[in-house]
Enzyme design. Sequence first.
Site, short mmCIF file in Angstrom:
data_model
loop_
_atom_site.label_atom_id
_atom_site.label_comp_id
_atom_site.label_asym_id
_atom_site.label_seq_id
_atom_site.Cartn_x
_atom_site.Cartn_y
_atom_site.Cartn_z
N ASP A 107 29.57 -11.94 -31.91
CA ASP A 107 28.53 -11.08 -32.48
C ASP A 107 27.48 -11.87 -33.27
OD1 ASP A 107 30.25 -11.70 -34.53
OD2 ASP A 107 30.43 -9.67 -35.31
N LYS A 132 26.21 -5.27 -40.13
CA LYS A 132 25.95 -4.43 -38.96
C LYS A 132 26.97 -3.30 -38.89
CE LYS A 132 29.60 -5.94 -36.36
NZ LYS A 132 30.73 -5.09 -35.92
#
Length: 283
Positions: free
Chosen positions: A144, A8
């Site tokens: 996350d 990401k």
Amino acid sequence: MIKFINAKLNLGLNIVRKRSDGYHELETLFYPVGRHNGTPENPEPFCDILEITPSGKTEFVFSGRPVDCPLEKNLVYKAWHIFKESFPSLPEFRLHLEKHLPDGAGLGGGSADASAVLCMLNELCGSPFDDRQLAAIALKLGADCPFFIYNRPCYAEGVGERLEPADVDLSGWWCLLVKPDLSISTKEAFAGVTPCLPKFSLRETIKLSPEKWQGRMVNDFEGSLFPNHPILEDIKNRMIDSGAVYASMSGSGSTLFGLFRSKEEAGEASMAWAGHYVGICML
């Protein structure tokens, strides 16, 4: 079952306040990077690869980039363990992780691996949990990790665990990622940060074209880390000089990324960083 695991980017990261529990309140936008790796257009291996197969006993195998931690602290193992706690009838499997993504890079590689384990085990066991339930399990592994359950552009607040789908599409853009031989601890990243409200709204800025992001969308960690590690600012500036329409540090790690209009532009810019970890991805 085999899964190619993407990383990401943080498109902007604002540290808005320090909470009473000692953590910091963040605003950021998570964007998947590396989802197209292995395709004819983007054959470079910017992803991890996880294979899970039935076995007579549970075992863990690691190859590729070294994973330098005891098994009980490895996120692949911890994800298997926490899934088994939630689903006690879990059969025996062999889990083989081939590691390509760098650690400590601000790209969420370890979190992505952990969430992939949860998703794959869930599918192999007949999908006893929906995405919302898997995200709740993933949160126990890291702030996350829930993002990688959904694996789509998301606004994130809190410590990164409060997610909201974001209408952002960077299809057609190319991303150059450069990680110098440098690791940044979470403690160091937060040590020099002064929380404050952003000058420009991230939600409004992201609606603009990427050519207008530079100077409006920021990563607050750059202000504290660039003076301590000048190479990071050097990489960012040289990406912009080489044609990146937007360049930034991702997360609190040491990876810098730049958005380019073509693979050729990104490839040409990457030549300046031979000897460092370099990835080129179609977004």
